[in-house]
Design a protein around this motif. Structure first.
Motif, short mmCIF file in Angstrom:
data_model
loop_
_atom_site.label_atom_id
_atom_site.label_comp_id
_atom_site.label_asym_id
_atom_site.label_seq_id
_atom_site.Cartn_x
_atom_site.Cartn_y
_atom_site.Cartn_z
N ARG A 106 0.82 -1.22 0.00
CA ARG A 106 0.00 0.00 0.00
C ARG A 106 0.85 1.27 0.00
NH1 ARG A 106 -2.83 -4.02 2.26
NH2 ARG A 106 -5.11 -4.00 2.10
N GLY A 107 2.14 1.11 -0.27
CA GLY A 107 3.03 2.27 -0.35
C GLY A 107 3.53 2.79 0.98
N LEU A 108 3.42 1.99 2.03
CA LEU A 108 3.91 2.40 3.35
C LEU A 108 5.30 1.83 3.59
CD1 LEU A 108 0.69 1.74 5.46
CD2 LEU A 108 1.51 3.93 4.58
N SER A 109 6.09 2.55 4.34
CA SER A 109 7.42 2.07 4.72
C SER A 109 7.38 1.73 6.19
CB SER A 109 8.46 3.16 4.44
OG SER A 109 9.73 2.73 4.87
N LEU A 110 7.19 0.45 6.49
CA LEU A 110 7.16 -0.03 7.87
C LEU A 110 8.40 -0.87 8.11
CD1 LEU A 110 3.41 -1.15 7.98
CD2 LEU A 110 4.37 1.00 8.79
N SER A 111 8.93 -0.82 9.32
CA SER A 111 10.12 -1.60 9.67
C SER A 111 9.74 -2.83 10.46
CB SER A 111 11.07 -0.75 10.52
OG SER A 111 11.50 0.38 9.81
N GLN A 112 10.57 -3.86 10.34
CA GLN A 112 10.37 -5.06 11.14
C GLN A 112 10.48 -4.71 12.62
OE1 GLN A 112 9.40 -7.99 10.29
NE2 GLN A 112 9.72 -8.03 8.10
N THR A 113 9.66 -5.31 13.43
CA THR A 113 9.61 -5.02 14.85
C THR A 113 10.91 -5.34 15.56
OG1 THR A 113 7.26 -5.50 14.79
CG2 THR A 113 8.27 -5.44 16.95
N GLU A 114 11.59 -6.41 15.14
CA GLU A 114 12.80 -6.80 15.86
C GLU A 114 13.89 -5.74 15.81
OE1 GLU A 114 13.13 -8.93 11.82
OE2 GLU A 114 11.61 -8.95 13.37
N ALA A 115 13.81 -4.81 14.88
CA ALA A 115 14.78 -3.72 14.84
C ALA A 115 14.73 -2.85 16.10
CB ALA A 115 14.55 -2.85 13.61
N PHE A 116 13.60 -2.89 16.80
CA PHE A 116 13.41 -2.08 18.00
C PHE A 116 13.37 -2.92 19.27
CE2 PHE A 116 11.31 -0.05 14.39
CZ PHE A 116 12.00 1.15 14.36
N CYS A 117 13.60 -4.22 19.15
CA CYS A 117 13.45 -5.14 20.29
C CYS A 117 14.69 -5.99 20.48
CB CYS A 117 12.23 -6.04 20.06
SG CYS A 117 10.70 -5.15 19.89
N VAL A 118 15.82 -5.38 20.57
CA VAL A 118 17.08 -6.12 20.70
C VAL A 118 17.12 -6.81 22.06
CG1 VAL A 118 19.59 -5.93 20.72
CG2 VAL A 118 18.23 -4.49 19.18
N GLY A 119 17.29 -8.12 22.03
CA GLY A 119 17.44 -8.89 23.25
C GLY A 119 16.16 -9.24 23.98
N ILE A 120 15.02 -8.86 23.42
CA ILE A 120 13.74 -9.22 24.05
C ILE A 120 12.84 -9.86 23.00
CG2 ILE A 120 13.86 -7.40 25.80
CD1 ILE A 120 11.80 -5.83 24.12
N ARG A 121 11.82 -10.55 23.48
CA ARG A 121 10.87 -11.20 22.59
C ARG A 121 10.12 -10.14 21.78
NH1 ARG A 121 5.94 -11.68 22.64
NH2 ARG A 121 4.59 -13.34 22.01
N GLU A 122 9.99 -10.40 20.51
CA GLU A 122 9.29 -9.49 19.60
C GLU A 122 7.80 -9.46 19.96
OE1 GLU A 122 8.01 -9.68 14.96
OE2 GLU A 122 10.01 -10.38 15.47
N PRO A 123 7.25 -8.27 20.22
CA PRO A 123 5.82 -8.19 20.54
C PRO A 123 4.95 -8.32 19.29
CG PRO A 123 6.75 -5.99 20.48
CD PRO A 123 7.89 -6.96 20.24
N ASP A 124 3.70 -8.64 19.47
CA ASP A 124 2.74 -8.65 18.36
C ASP A 124 2.25 -7.22 18.18
OD1 ASP A 124 2.94 -11.36 17.80
OD2 ASP A 124 1.45 -11.88 19.31
N ALA A 125 3.16 -6.38 17.74
CA ALA A 125 2.88 -4.95 17.61
C ALA A 125 3.80 -4.36 16.55
CB ALA A 125 3.12 -4.25 18.96
N ILE A 126 3.48 -3.14 16.14
CA ILE A 126 4.39 -2.39 15.29
C ILE A 126 4.64 -1.05 15.96
CG2 ILE A 126 3.83 -3.48 13.09
CD1 ILE A 126 2.02 -1.07 12.48
N ARG A 127 5.82 -0.53 15.73
CA ARG A 127 6.21 0.77 16.27
C ARG A 127 5.92 1.79 15.19
NH1 ARG A 127 10.75 4.08 16.21
NH2 ARG A 127 11.29 5.07 18.18
N LEU A 128 5.14 2.79 15.53
CA LEU A 128 4.74 3.80 14.56
C LEU A 128 5.31 5.16 14.96
CD1 LEU A 128 2.89 4.41 12.06
CD2 LEU A 128 1.16 5.07 13.73
N ALA A 129 6.12 5.74 14.07
CA ALA A 129 6.65 7.09 14.31
C ALA A 129 5.55 8.11 14.08
CB ALA A 129 7.83 7.35 13.38
N LEU A 130 5.43 9.04 14.99
CA LEU A 130 4.41 10.08 14.84
C LEU A 130 4.87 11.21 13.93
CD1 LEU A 130 3.15 10.37 18.52
CD2 LEU A 130 2.09 9.15 16.64
N CYS A 131 6.16 11.37 13.79
CA CYS A 131 6.66 12.51 13.01
C CYS A 131 7.49 12.09 11.80
CB CYS A 131 7.47 13.43 13.91
SG CYS A 131 6.43 14.23 15.14
N GLY A 132 7.34 10.86 11.34
CA GLY A 132 8.09 10.41 10.18
C GLY A 132 7.77 11.22 8.93
#
Length: 154
Positions: free
Chosen positions: A99-125
């Motif tokens: 759909r033309g969105l640039s989303l990152s894999q969750t594990e990029a923000f979860c170093v050393g912890i279990r990946e949550p069933d969530a996505i991190r969304l930047a408010l000011c991207g």
């Protein structure tokens, strides 16, 4: 360029730490930063950014507020959006890409912890609020459509 307001009696230790972790700070950047602090420009930019984050958080609540769980801390620049079942973060990243969105894999923000069933969304991207709103609508459409399951036959 960064500025540190060190506690009384710790200036020397902080200066050593800063000196050990930097090679060279361009003097022009230091001067600009100092002038912005002295003139109040920094405070004006912080105030503007807080207002913008608040407006974008309001848009997020309007567009994704129906049944999608998320929490926004005051003045935070991002939020975690809990994915409804049966979504997995990698599925929404792919659905967003289509759909033309640039989303990152969750594990990029979860170093050393279990990946949550969530996505991190930047408010000011996105630079403009209208592009941010369009992105939220595309994300809402993807979430409403559900993940596309593909089967591979061997």
């Amino acid at each position: 360029v960064g500025f540190v307001l060190a506690p009384q009696g710790q200036v020397g230790r902080v200066a050593q730490g800063v000196g050990a972790t930097t090679i060279f700070t361009p003097p022009l950047m230091v001067e600009i930063g100092a002038q912005w602090i002295a003139s109040g420009t920094i405070q004006a930019l912080v105030d503007w950014q807080r207002r913008e984050v608040s407006e974008r958080a309001h848009l997020l609540r309007q567009i994704l507020g129906n049944g999608i769980k998320f929490r926004i801390e005051p003045h935070a620049m991002h939020t975690w959006i809990q994915l409804p079942k049966p979504w997995h973060p990698s599925d929404i990243v792919e659905a967003g890409r289509r759909r033309g969105l640039s989303l990152s894999q969750t594990e990029a923000f979860c170093v050393g912890i279990r990946e949550p069933d969530a996505i991190r969304l930047a408010l000011c991207g996105p630079v403009s609020r209208s592009r941010y709103e369009e992105g939220l609508r595309r994300l809402a459409d993807a979430l409403a459509a559900g993940p596309e399951f593909t089967a591979t036959m061997v």
